[in-house]
Scaffold this active site. Structure first.
Site, PDB file in Angstrom:
ATOM      1  N   ASP A  80      -0.446  49.715  63.166  1.00 49.52           N
ATOM      2  CA  ASP A  80      -0.447  48.624  62.180  1.00 49.52           C
ATOM      3  C   ASP A  80       0.928  47.961  62.020  1.00 49.52           C
ATOM      4  O   ASP A  80       1.440  47.838  60.902  1.00 49.52           O
ATOM      5  CB  ASP A  80      -0.958  49.139  60.826  1.00 49.52           C
ATOM      6  N   HIS A  82       1.531  44.752  62.702  1.00 50.72           N
ATOM      7  CA  HIS A  82       1.188  43.468  62.059  1.00 50.72           C
ATOM      8  C   HIS A  82       2.372  42.494  61.987  1.00 50.72           C
ATOM      9  O   HIS A  82       2.699  41.962  60.929  1.00 50.72           O
ATOM     10  CB  HIS A  82       0.613  43.707  60.671  1.00 50.72           C
ATOM     11  N   ASP A 116      -3.282  47.076  66.341  1.00 48.29           N
ATOM     12  CA  ASP A 116      -2.875  46.119  65.304  1.00 48.29           C
ATOM     13  C   ASP A 116      -1.387  45.791  65.345  1.00 48.29           C
ATOM     14  O   ASP A 116      -0.675  45.881  64.333  1.00 48.29           O
ATOM     15  CB  ASP A 116      -3.292  46.604  63.917  1.00 48.29           C
ATOM     16  N   ASN A 151      -8.471  46.219  66.187  1.00 41.89           N
ATOM     17  CA  ASN A 151      -9.378  45.107  65.908  1.00 41.89           C
ATOM     18  C   ASN A 151      -8.661  43.756  65.917  1.00 41.89           C
ATOM     19  O   ASN A 151      -9.244  42.734  66.303  1.00 41.89           O
ATOM     20  CB  ASN A 151     -10.104  45.320  64.583  1.00 41.89           C
ATOM     21  N   HIS A 152      -7.383  43.714  65.534  1.00 39.96           N
ATOM     22  CA  HIS A 152      -6.679  42.430  65.512  1.00 39.96           C
ATOM     23  C   HIS A 152      -6.316  41.942  66.913  1.00 39.96           C
ATOM     24  O   HIS A 152      -6.255  40.726  67.137  1.00 39.96           O
ATOM     25  CB  HIS A 152      -5.458  42.512  64.593  1.00 39.96           C
ATOM     26  N   HIS A 247      -7.571  53.400  67.158  1.00 40.11           N
ATOM     27  CA  HIS A 247      -7.391  52.618  65.942  1.00 40.11           C
ATOM     28  C   HIS A 247      -8.689  52.603  65.126  1.00 40.11           C
ATOM     29  O   HIS A 247      -9.740  52.208  65.611  1.00 40.11           O
ATOM     30  CB  HIS A 247      -7.007  51.177  66.285  1.00 40.11           C
TER      31      HIS A 247
END
Length: 266
Positions: A80, A82, A116, A151-152, A247
């Site tokens: 993550d 991000h 992510d 997923n991202h 993930h």
């Protein structure tokens, strides 16, 4: 898969005194126009503390299968990111896998990026560029960098751009020409029924929906684009020393190592 019992969550502010020392621990509960994004408003750099980091030291009890790594003495796992590039750099330095020049210093360590990397934050491109370089440096040193699809990443590959921050598009603006934007603006005007009459209001709406860098970003995530091609080589799960990294978790229907191998193509 049974996780190695020697698993700890590293506070990104913590530092290792020795490479093989267990860190201090903490608990933590796309002529069709490209897909229109619902642009996330960038909030600047996220704090280091938002990153999820784990360190796994090899345990005699770890499952011994022909997975990616046997006998890997040290695994650092980060998820993550991000778009939070600076916190990522700080975390990797604290974990001893990169040096002050951002070069690989982790020797035979396996670094697992558990999905992510993208969306929400401003500097996803910098994070991907760093990881792409570290892959080669780590392998040359006897280590490895494993990048997993979250997923991202999947969302960006298929054109679901709801969480892409404006700063993420802006990072591609220099690779987007005025002619390219003019062509897409003409397509946009035609779809709106405006023909060649492009008003200031229509131009403003176009710029709001497709910020500077948007079209270059989409090219970069196509199957033959720099980042799309790279991400499409990545698995959704990797097994190192009998520890499965994925993930968001595996489906309850995945119960055996053979099913994990089917997911990874190994």
């Amino acid at each position: 898969q049974r996780l190695d019992p020697h698993t700890h969550v590293l506070r990104p502010g913590a530092r290792f005194r020795e490479r093989d020392e267990v860190p201090e621990t903490a608990s933590q509960d796309e002529p069709r126009l490209p897909v229109r994004p619902r642009v996330a408003r960038g909030r600047g750099s996220l704090p280091v503390e938002h990153l999820q980091v784990g360190v796994v030291e090899r345990s005699p009890g770890a499952i011994d299968h022909d997975d990616v790594g046997r006998g890997v003495e040290r695994i650092v796992a980060v998820s993550d990111i991000h778009g939070a590039y600076e916190p990522l750099v700080a975390t990797l330095r604290n974990a001893g896998v990169i040096n002050t020049d951002l070069g690989w210093s982790g020797a035979a360590t396996h670094l697992v990026i558990v999905g992510d990397i993208l969306d929400r934050g401003p500097d996803s491109r910098d994070a991907m560029d760093l990881l792409m370089r570290l892959e080669g440096e780590a392998e040359a040193a006897g280590g490895m960098v494993h990048v997993l699809i979250g997923n991202h990443e999947a969302m960006n590959l298929v054109g679901d751009l709801r969480y892409v921050a404006r700063e993420e598009f802006a990072a591609f603006a220099e690779e987007e020409t005025e002619e390219e934007r003019a062509r897409w603006l003409a397509e946009f005007a035609e779809k709106k029924g405006s023909g060649d009459d492009i008003s200031d209001q229509l131009r403003s709406e176009f710029d709001e929906r497709f910020p500077a860098g948007y079209f270059a970003h989409r090219r970069a995530f196509e199957a033959d684009g720099k980042y799309g091609e790279w991400l499409l080589t990545k698995p959704v799960v990797v097994v190192v020393n009998g520890n499965a990294f994925v993930h968001g978790g595996l489906s309850p229907d995945v119960r055996t190592l053979d099913q994990v191998r089917a997911l990874t193509g190994s």
